[in-house]
Motif scaffolding. Sequence first.
Motif, PDB file in Angstrom:
ATOM      1  N   SER A 295       0.804  -1.216   0.000  1.00 34.24           N
ATOM      2  CA  SER A 295       0.000   0.000   0.000  1.00 34.24           C
ATOM      3  C   SER A 295       0.843   1.275   0.000  1.00 34.24           C
ATOM      4  CB  SER A 295      -0.899   0.033   1.238  1.00 34.24           C
ATOM      5  OG  SER A 295      -0.155   0.342   2.409  1.00 34.24           O
ATOM      6  N   LYS A 296       2.129   1.159   0.431  1.00 39.05           N
ATOM      7  CA  LYS A 296       3.039   2.304   0.590  1.00 39.05           C
ATOM      8  C   LYS A 296       2.586   3.233   1.710  1.00 39.05           C
ATOM      9  CE  LYS A 296       4.688   4.326  -3.063  1.00 39.05           C
ATOM     10  NZ  LYS A 296       4.762   5.056  -4.349  1.00 39.05           N
ATOM     11  N   PHE A 297       1.531   2.833   2.470  1.00 37.32           N
ATOM     12  CA  PHE A 297       1.048   3.678   3.559  1.00 37.32           C
ATOM     13  C   PHE A 297       1.653   3.192   4.873  1.00 37.32           C
ATOM     14  CE2 PHE A 297      -1.793   4.967   6.958  1.00 37.32           C
ATOM     15  CZ  PHE A 297      -1.937   6.324   6.676  1.00 37.32           C
ATOM     16  N   MET A 298       2.607   3.962   5.399  1.00 34.14           N
ATOM     17  CA  MET A 298       3.275   3.603   6.638  1.00 34.14           C
ATOM     18  C   MET A 298       2.668   4.406   7.790  1.00 34.14           C
ATOM     19  SD  MET A 298       4.832   1.499   4.909  1.00 34.14           S
ATOM     20  CE  MET A 298       5.526   0.589   6.278  1.00 34.14           C
ATOM     21  N   HIS A 299       2.215   3.707   8.803  1.00 33.31           N
ATOM     22  CA  HIS A 299       1.365   4.280   9.850  1.00 33.31           C
ATOM     23  C   HIS A 299       2.151   4.993  10.939  1.00 33.31           C
ATOM     24  CE1 HIS A 299      -1.288   4.102  13.436  1.00 33.31           C
ATOM     25  NE2 HIS A 299      -2.271   4.217  12.565  1.00 33.31           N
ATOM     26  N   ASN A 300       3.188   4.388  11.461  1.00 35.62           N
ATOM     27  CA  ASN A 300       4.021   4.989  12.503  1.00 35.62           C
ATOM     28  C   ASN A 300       5.354   4.257  12.554  1.00 35.62           C
ATOM     29  OD1 ASN A 300       2.151   2.866  13.873  1.00 35.62           O
ATOM     30  ND2 ASN A 300       3.847   3.060  15.324  1.00 35.62           N
ATOM     31  N   SER A 301       6.332   4.818  13.255  1.00 33.73           N
ATOM     32  CA  SER A 301       7.682   4.262  13.185  1.00 33.73           C
ATOM     33  C   SER A 301       8.407   4.385  14.522  1.00 33.73           C
ATOM     34  CB  SER A 301       8.497   4.972  12.107  1.00 33.73           C
ATOM     35  OG  SER A 301       8.714   6.332  12.475  1.00 33.73           O
ATOM     36  N   GLU A 330      -0.357   0.185   7.457  1.00 37.15           N
ATOM     37  CA  GLU A 330      -1.776  -0.021   7.734  1.00 37.15           C
ATOM     38  C   GLU A 330      -2.510  -0.176   6.410  1.00 37.15           C
ATOM     39  OE1 GLU A 330      -5.212   1.670  10.657  1.00 37.15           O
ATOM     40  OE2 GLU A 330      -4.187   3.130   9.404  1.00 37.15           O
ATOM     41  N   SER A 331      -3.155  -1.322   6.244  1.00 40.69           N
ATOM     42  CA  SER A 331      -3.983  -1.545   5.057  1.00 40.69           C
ATOM     43  C   SER A 331      -4.981  -2.634   5.377  1.00 40.69           C
ATOM     44  CB  SER A 331      -3.129  -1.939   3.843  1.00 40.69           C
ATOM     45  OG  SER A 331      -2.500  -3.189   4.059  1.00 40.69           O
ATOM     46  N   PHE A 332      -6.119  -2.604   4.717  1.00 42.77           N
ATOM     47  CA  PHE A 332      -7.184  -3.567   4.958  1.00 42.77           C
ATOM     48  C   PHE A 332      -7.638  -4.150   3.629  1.00 42.77           C
ATOM     49  CE2 PHE A 332      -7.802  -2.415   9.349  1.00 42.77           C
ATOM     50  CZ  PHE A 332      -7.376  -1.097   9.400  1.00 42.77           C
ATOM     51  N   LEU A 333      -7.512  -5.439   3.512  1.00 43.89           N
ATOM     52  CA  LEU A 333      -7.999  -6.152   2.341  1.00 43.89           C
ATOM     53  C   LEU A 333      -8.873  -7.303   2.817  1.00 43.89           C
ATOM     54  CD1 LEU A 333      -4.676  -6.236   0.283  1.00 43.89           C
ATOM     55  CD2 LEU A 333      -6.642  -4.743  -0.105  1.00 43.89           C
ATOM     56  N   ALA A 338      -2.980 -10.283   3.231  1.00 44.78           N
ATOM     57  CA  ALA A 338      -2.299  -9.130   2.637  1.00 44.78           C
ATOM     58  C   ALA A 338      -2.473  -7.861   3.463  1.00 44.78           C
ATOM     59  CB  ALA A 338      -2.815  -8.907   1.215  1.00 44.78           C
ATOM     60  N   ASP A 339      -2.973  -8.003   4.694  1.00 45.15           N
ATOM     61  CA  ASP A 339      -3.160  -6.815   5.520  1.00 45.15           C
ATOM     62  C   ASP A 339      -1.831  -6.283   6.025  1.00 45.15           C
ATOM     63  OD1 ASP A 339      -5.834  -6.637   5.176  1.00 45.15           O
ATOM     64  OD2 ASP A 339      -6.410  -7.247   7.180  1.00 45.15           O
ATOM     65  N   GLY A 340      -1.880  -5.101   6.652  1.00 44.78           N
ATOM     66  CA  GLY A 340      -0.676  -4.389   7.053  1.00 44.78           C
ATOM     67  C   GLY A 340       0.238  -5.177   7.965  1.00 44.78           C
ATOM     68  N   GLY A 385     -11.926  -9.942  10.729  1.00 43.70           N
ATOM     69  CA  GLY A 385     -11.304  -8.859   9.981  1.00 43.70           C
ATOM     70  C   GLY A 385     -10.388  -8.018  10.854  1.00 43.70           C
ATOM     71  N   ASP A 386      -9.991  -6.872  10.349  1.00 43.27           N
ATOM     72  CA  ASP A 386      -9.134  -5.941  11.089  1.00 43.27           C
ATOM     73  C   ASP A 386      -7.821  -6.599  11.490  1.00 43.27           C
ATOM     74  OD1 ASP A 386     -11.236  -4.274  10.818  1.00 43.27           O
ATOM     75  OD2 ASP A 386     -11.588  -3.933  12.933  1.00 43.27           O
TER      76      ASP A 386
END
Length: 458
Positions: A295-301, A330-333, A338-340, A385-386
């Motif tokens: 997703s390229k979406f990085m939530h925190n580090s 963070e991603s939801f499929l 394939a989730d985060g 989910g989640d």
Amino acid sequence: MRRWLKGSTVAFSVVALTFVSTVPAAACGDEVVGNPSGAAHAGHGAAAAKNAAATSAVKNVEQIANLPDAAGATSVRFLKYGHKDVLFVSGTFGLKSYDIDNPRKPKLIGKVDLPGFWQGEDTEADPERKLIFLARDPRAYGGTTNTGESGIYTVDARRPDKLEIISYVKVPAGHTTSCINNCQYVWSGGPAKADSQPAEWGGRPIWVTDMRNPRKPKVFPNPIDLYRNDGKTDYAHDVQVDDMGIAWSSGRGGVRGYWTEGWHRDPTTGKFRRATATDPVPYAGGGVSELTAASKFMHNSYRPVGKRTKDGGDHPRWGKDGDLVYVTEESFLDGCAADGILVIASLKGSYNGEGWRSTPDKPFRLKTIGSWSVAGQEGSDPVTGDCSAHYFDVEGKILVQSFYAQGTRFLDISDPTNPRQIAYHRPGDGRSWYPAWHKGLVYVADNVRGVDVLKLTR
């Protein structure tokens, strides 16, 4: 003993607002795969229905307390008052404070009522001035990312039994707010862009607010951390500051670190200049490989910074020379596979501004050295989910992380190339959002259950 610890533990409500939220309490609302508008992720509601009949799974963890009156919790923080510790919990209710001298029996001592608040994720606390900063997301009180108002509430917590909102300021970003330079400034990021913001943006970057006078915050007009996604200005989600004082901004396009004080060489220009909270100097970082985080979406580090031992070796807690960065996607499929995930990447090769020069034609990516996903792990429920990664915290070589309905996971990261699960706590009726270590225990903000206090028994 301070006066506020005596007598009744009935909460003192300082502020009572009458807004009503239409946003589900269980929805995270972060930018996720397949959700370009930034609306609350609809899958959370379905997951809640599935969880109603889900069974629990626990290993090597003892739950020593639960705070059900904090249902809707999104974040936890701690402040010290002399020899006393106080837990602060933010959530869809606003803010609550608890005496945790006896962690098995926390006592509610104060609150600020903000019914319909959204959402105080990764709430910040100033340990010196005893201030709490609450980020107001534009979806608060029934708003939307397109047109809703965002901002920062500043709460005076010098008396944790008499919490008081001392200021509110509108800010163009408001999903998270993070302390910079000892909380003299705060950086606010996210969520998806508003209708009034540039059409080419993929999400909101970082805005800076001067909090030197917390009763009169000053918002700087020009955002920072621009062009973070291969040259495109995109969603900057959250900021964590390491022990060197470098601020790491995570979001779509990866994670990038900035000096915010002192004189440093700017790797994008080759010149030395003074770093400030409003004009930071790039340090290192960049995108994460799409093969690891699609997703390229990085939530925190989190970047462990090296301190040398007396014999000249690396402190056993840290990676060599601070070259590692831990970051979550963070991603939801559909399904969990394939989730985060949690990603451990090397910063080597990114110290000369490579992450700031990355383009779609010539992308720069950090090298992944390890990763961990909850999918298929012991204690996981493949039906629920989640499953995305969310916030985490590190104590020594143990990383504890929230994975929504898959609960709270404890990982041994002594070998960063091979994180190993050693314990887990997955209540069938819960959704773990935010864990934090405190004096050997873990306090988990669970958006359904309130706060769980956990003890690792292994």
